[in-house]
Write a protein that holds these residues in place. Structure first.
Motif, PDB file in Angstrom:
ATOM      1  N   VAL A   1       0.856  -1.186   0.000  1.00  0.00           N
ATOM      2  CA  VAL A   1       0.000   0.000   0.000  1.00  0.00           C
ATOM      3  C   VAL A   1       0.892   1.236   0.000  1.00  0.00           C
ATOM      4  O   VAL A   1       1.900   1.274   0.720  1.00  0.00           O
TER       5      VAL A   1
ATOM      6  N   GLY B   1      -2.371   0.220  -4.256  1.00  0.00           N
ATOM      7  CA  GLY B   1      -3.386   1.146  -3.786  1.00  0.00           C
ATOM      8  C   GLY B   1      -2.744   2.401  -3.219  1.00  0.00           C
ATOM      9  O   GLY B   1      -1.633   2.365  -2.688  1.00  0.00           O
TER      10      GLY B   1
ATOM     11  N   LEU C   1      -7.542   3.144   3.588  1.00  0.00           N
ATOM     12  CA  LEU C   1      -7.099   1.806   3.203  1.00  0.00           C
ATOM     13  C   LEU C   1      -6.629   1.026   4.431  1.00  0.00           C
ATOM     14  O   LEU C   1      -5.960   1.585   5.300  1.00  0.00           O
TER      15      LEU C   1
ATOM     16  N   VAL D   1      -4.211  -1.186   6.320  1.00  0.00           N
ATOM     17  CA  VAL D   1      -2.786  -1.494   6.177  1.00  0.00           C
ATOM     18  C   VAL D   1      -2.366  -2.669   7.058  1.00  0.00           C
ATOM     19  O   VAL D   1      -1.186  -3.029   7.091  1.00  0.00           O
TER      20      VAL D   1
ATOM     21  N   ARG E   1       0.245  -5.450   6.019  1.00  0.00           N
ATOM     22  CA  ARG E   1       0.716  -5.114   4.676  1.00  0.00           C
ATOM     23  C   ARG E   1       1.999  -4.280   4.745  1.00  0.00           C
ATOM     24  O   ARG E   1       2.368  -3.744   5.791  1.00  0.00           O
TER      25      ARG E   1
END
Length: 216
Positions: free
Chosen positions: A29, A51, A121, A123, A126
Protein backbone atom coordinates in the motif's frame (compact mmCIF):
# COMPACT_ATOMS: atom_id res chain seq x y z
CA UNK A 1 22.42 25.15 -7.79
CA UNK A 2 20.64 23.03 -10.40
CA UNK A 3 17.29 21.44 -9.44
CA UNK A 4 17.32 17.66 -9.16
CA UNK A 5 13.73 17.21 -10.36
CA UNK A 6 11.49 19.08 -12.80
CA UNK A 7 8.45 18.71 -10.55
CA UNK A 8 6.81 16.29 -8.11
CA UNK A 9 5.46 13.85 -10.73
CA UNK A 10 8.93 13.59 -12.26
CA UNK A 11 10.36 12.90 -8.82
CA UNK A 12 7.70 10.23 -8.31
CA UNK A 13 8.64 8.48 -11.52
CA UNK A 14 12.29 8.49 -10.51
CA UNK A 15 11.39 7.13 -7.08
CA UNK A 16 9.19 4.40 -8.56
CA UNK A 17 12.12 3.17 -10.62
CA UNK A 18 13.98 2.35 -7.42
CA UNK A 19 10.98 0.65 -5.82
CA UNK A 20 10.39 -1.92 -8.57
CA UNK A 21 10.84 -4.79 -6.09
CA UNK A 22 7.38 -3.89 -4.74
CA UNK A 23 5.63 -3.94 -8.13
CA UNK A 24 2.64 -6.22 -8.69
CA UNK A 25 2.33 -7.27 -5.05
CA UNK A 26 -1.08 -7.35 -3.42
CA UNK A 27 0.39 -6.76 0.03
CA UNK A 28 1.77 -3.29 -0.78
CA UNK A 29 0.00 0.00 0.00
CA UNK A 30 1.27 3.49 -0.85
CA UNK A 31 0.51 6.22 1.69
CA UNK A 32 1.19 9.84 0.79
CA UNK A 33 1.85 12.71 3.15
CA UNK A 34 -0.34 15.53 1.83
CA UNK A 35 -0.27 17.73 0.18
CA UNK A 36 3.09 17.72 -1.58
CA UNK A 37 3.66 14.00 -1.23
CA UNK A 38 0.51 13.08 -3.16
CA UNK A 39 1.72 13.83 -6.73
CA UNK A 40 4.92 11.91 -5.94
CA UNK A 41 3.07 8.95 -4.44
CA UNK A 42 0.51 8.86 -7.26
CA UNK A 43 3.25 8.12 -9.78
CA UNK A 44 4.75 5.47 -7.51
CA UNK A 45 1.40 3.73 -6.90
CA UNK A 46 0.53 3.84 -10.61
CA UNK A 47 3.80 2.22 -11.65
CA UNK A 48 3.76 -0.38 -8.90
CA UNK A 49 0.09 -1.25 -9.33
CA UNK A 50 -0.53 -0.51 -5.65
CA UNK A 51 -3.39 1.15 -3.79
CA UNK A 52 -2.97 4.82 -2.86
CA UNK A 53 -4.24 6.72 0.16
CA UNK A 54 -3.34 9.86 2.07
CA UNK A 55 -1.92 9.91 5.56
CA UNK A 56 -2.32 13.48 6.83
CA UNK A 57 0.47 14.73 9.08
CA UNK A 58 0.97 18.30 10.21
CA UNK A 59 4.27 19.95 10.97
CA UNK A 60 4.22 22.04 14.14
CA UNK A 61 5.95 25.21 13.01
CA UNK A 62 7.86 27.12 15.66
CA UNK A 63 6.33 30.56 16.35
CA UNK A 64 8.19 33.16 14.34
CA UNK A 65 10.08 30.41 12.52
CA UNK A 66 7.34 28.63 10.55
CA UNK A 67 9.83 26.68 8.44
CA UNK A 68 11.38 25.16 11.57
CA UNK A 69 9.59 22.11 12.98
CA UNK A 70 9.22 21.96 16.75
CA UNK A 71 7.36 18.71 16.23
CA UNK A 72 4.69 17.00 14.17
CA UNK A 73 1.17 15.65 14.57
CA UNK A 74 -0.39 12.61 12.91
CA UNK A 75 -3.68 10.72 13.00
CA UNK A 76 -4.53 8.63 16.04
CA UNK A 77 -3.23 11.32 18.38
CA UNK A 78 0.44 10.75 17.59
CA UNK A 79 2.53 13.74 18.67
CA UNK A 80 6.28 14.01 18.13
CA UNK A 81 8.19 16.85 19.77
CA UNK A 82 11.54 18.27 18.71
CA UNK A 83 12.83 19.23 22.14
CA UNK A 84 16.06 20.64 20.72
CA UNK A 85 14.12 23.29 18.80
CA UNK A 86 11.68 23.88 21.67
CA UNK A 87 14.43 24.47 24.22
CA UNK A 88 16.68 26.49 21.94
CA UNK A 89 13.87 28.94 21.15
CA UNK A 90 12.44 28.93 24.68
CA UNK A 91 8.95 27.91 23.53
CA UNK A 92 6.51 27.51 26.41
CA UNK A 93 4.05 24.67 26.93
CA UNK A 94 1.05 26.99 26.53
CA UNK A 95 2.28 28.07 23.11
CA UNK A 96 2.92 24.47 22.09
CA UNK A 97 -0.61 23.50 23.18
CA UNK A 98 -2.12 26.31 21.09
CA UNK A 99 -0.22 25.23 17.97
CA UNK A 100 -1.14 21.57 18.53
CA UNK A 101 -4.85 22.44 18.91
CA UNK A 102 -4.86 24.44 15.67
CA UNK A 103 -3.07 21.70 13.75
CA UNK A 104 -5.43 19.02 15.10
CA UNK A 105 -8.32 20.96 13.59
CA UNK A 106 -6.52 21.22 10.25
CA UNK A 107 -5.64 17.52 10.36
CA UNK A 108 -9.32 16.60 10.83
CA UNK A 109 -10.36 18.99 8.03
CA UNK A 110 -7.93 17.41 5.59
CA UNK A 111 -9.03 13.88 6.44
CA UNK A 112 -12.62 14.83 5.61
CA UNK A 113 -11.75 16.92 2.56
CA UNK A 114 -9.48 14.41 0.84
CA UNK A 115 -11.30 11.10 1.26
CA UNK A 116 -14.82 12.44 0.57
CA UNK A 117 -16.42 9.76 2.69
CA UNK A 118 -14.18 6.89 1.58
CA UNK A 119 -12.69 4.70 4.30
CA UNK A 120 -8.94 4.71 4.82
CA UNK A 121 -7.10 1.81 3.20
CA UNK A 122 -6.53 -1.10 5.58
CA UNK A 123 -2.79 -1.49 6.18
CA UNK A 124 -2.99 -4.38 8.65
CA UNK A 125 -0.34 -6.97 7.81
CA UNK A 126 0.72 -5.11 4.68
CA UNK A 127 3.88 -3.37 3.49
CA UNK A 128 3.37 0.39 3.66
CA UNK A 129 5.38 2.68 1.40
CA UNK A 130 5.25 6.04 3.15
CA UNK A 131 6.02 8.83 0.68
CA UNK A 132 6.59 12.58 0.75
CA UNK A 133 8.22 15.04 -1.66
CA UNK A 134 11.25 15.30 0.62
CA UNK A 135 12.57 15.43 4.18
CA UNK A 136 14.39 18.32 5.79
CA UNK A 137 14.34 17.62 9.55
CA UNK A 138 12.37 14.38 9.27
CA UNK A 139 10.00 15.38 12.11
CA UNK A 140 6.87 15.04 9.99
CA UNK A 141 7.86 11.66 8.61
CA UNK A 142 8.87 10.43 12.05
CA UNK A 143 5.34 11.17 13.32
CA UNK A 144 3.87 9.42 10.30
CA UNK A 145 5.92 6.25 10.86
CA UNK A 146 4.92 6.14 14.51
CA UNK A 147 1.23 6.62 13.70
CA UNK A 148 1.19 4.07 10.86
CA UNK A 149 2.75 1.43 13.11
CA UNK A 150 -0.25 1.71 15.41
CA UNK A 151 -2.37 0.32 12.56
CA UNK A 152 -0.54 -3.01 12.46
CA UNK A 153 1.41 -3.08 9.17
CA UNK A 154 3.93 -5.80 8.39
CA UNK A 155 6.54 -3.21 7.41
CA UNK A 156 6.87 0.55 7.05
CA UNK A 157 9.19 1.74 4.30
CA UNK A 158 9.97 5.45 3.93
CA UNK A 159 10.70 6.66 0.40
CA UNK A 160 11.44 10.25 -0.67
CA UNK A 161 13.11 11.81 -3.71
CA UNK A 162 15.40 14.07 -1.66
CA UNK A 163 16.38 14.46 1.99
CA UNK A 164 19.01 15.92 4.22
CA UNK A 165 21.72 13.46 5.15
CA UNK A 166 20.79 13.72 8.82
CA UNK A 167 17.06 13.10 8.27
CA UNK A 168 17.71 10.10 6.04
CA UNK A 169 20.19 8.63 8.51
CA UNK A 170 17.90 9.09 11.51
CA UNK A 171 14.91 7.60 9.69
CA UNK A 172 16.77 4.28 9.47
CA UNK A 173 16.33 3.91 13.25
CA UNK A 174 12.52 4.02 13.06
CA UNK A 175 11.52 2.60 9.65
CA UNK A 176 11.97 -0.95 8.34
CA UNK A 177 13.40 0.42 5.11
CA UNK A 178 14.47 3.84 3.86
CA UNK A 179 15.00 5.10 0.31
CA UNK A 180 16.30 8.63 -0.17
CA UNK A 181 17.13 9.06 -3.86
CA UNK A 182 19.36 12.06 -3.24
CA UNK A 183 20.96 13.40 -0.06
CA UNK A 184 22.78 16.63 -0.96
CA UNK A 185 25.59 17.54 1.40
CA UNK A 186 24.29 21.11 1.60
CA UNK A 187 20.59 21.14 2.42
CA UNK A 188 18.40 24.14 3.21
CA UNK A 189 14.91 23.20 2.05
CA UNK A 190 13.12 20.57 -0.03
CA UNK A 191 11.86 23.14 -2.52
CA UNK A 192 15.33 24.17 -3.68
CA UNK A 193 15.73 20.79 -5.42
CA UNK A 194 12.65 21.18 -7.63
CA UNK A 195 12.38 23.41 -10.70
CA UNK A 196 8.63 23.60 -10.06
CA UNK A 197 7.70 23.43 -6.39
CA UNK A 198 4.35 25.21 -6.63
CA UNK A 199 1.91 24.39 -3.87
CA UNK A 200 -0.25 21.31 -4.34
CA UNK A 201 -3.91 22.25 -3.81
CA UNK A 202 -6.68 20.35 -2.04
CA UNK A 203 -8.45 19.97 -5.40
CA UNK A 204 -5.35 18.38 -6.92
CA UNK A 205 -5.11 15.94 -4.01
CA UNK A 206 -8.77 14.93 -4.40
CA UNK A 207 -8.38 14.50 -8.17
CA UNK A 208 -5.32 12.28 -7.84
CA UNK A 209 -7.02 10.13 -5.22
CA UNK A 210 -10.10 9.85 -7.45
CA UNK A 211 -7.93 8.78 -10.38
CA UNK A 212 -6.14 6.22 -8.20
CA UNK A 213 -9.45 4.71 -7.04
CA UNK A 214 -10.77 4.61 -10.62
CA UNK A 215 -7.59 2.95 -11.86
CA UNK A 216 -7.77 0.37 -9.10
Amino acid sequence: MHPLFADRPAAGRALAGQLAVYAGRDDVVVLALPRGGVPVAFEVARRLGAGLDVFPVRKLGAPGHAELAMGALAGGGTLVRNDQVIYSLGIGEETIAEVVAAERRELARREDAYRLGRDALDVTGRVVLLIDDGMATGATMYAAVDAVRQRGPAQVVVAVPVASEQACRQMRFVADGVLCLRTPSTFFSVGQYYADFSQTTDDEVRELLRRAVTAG
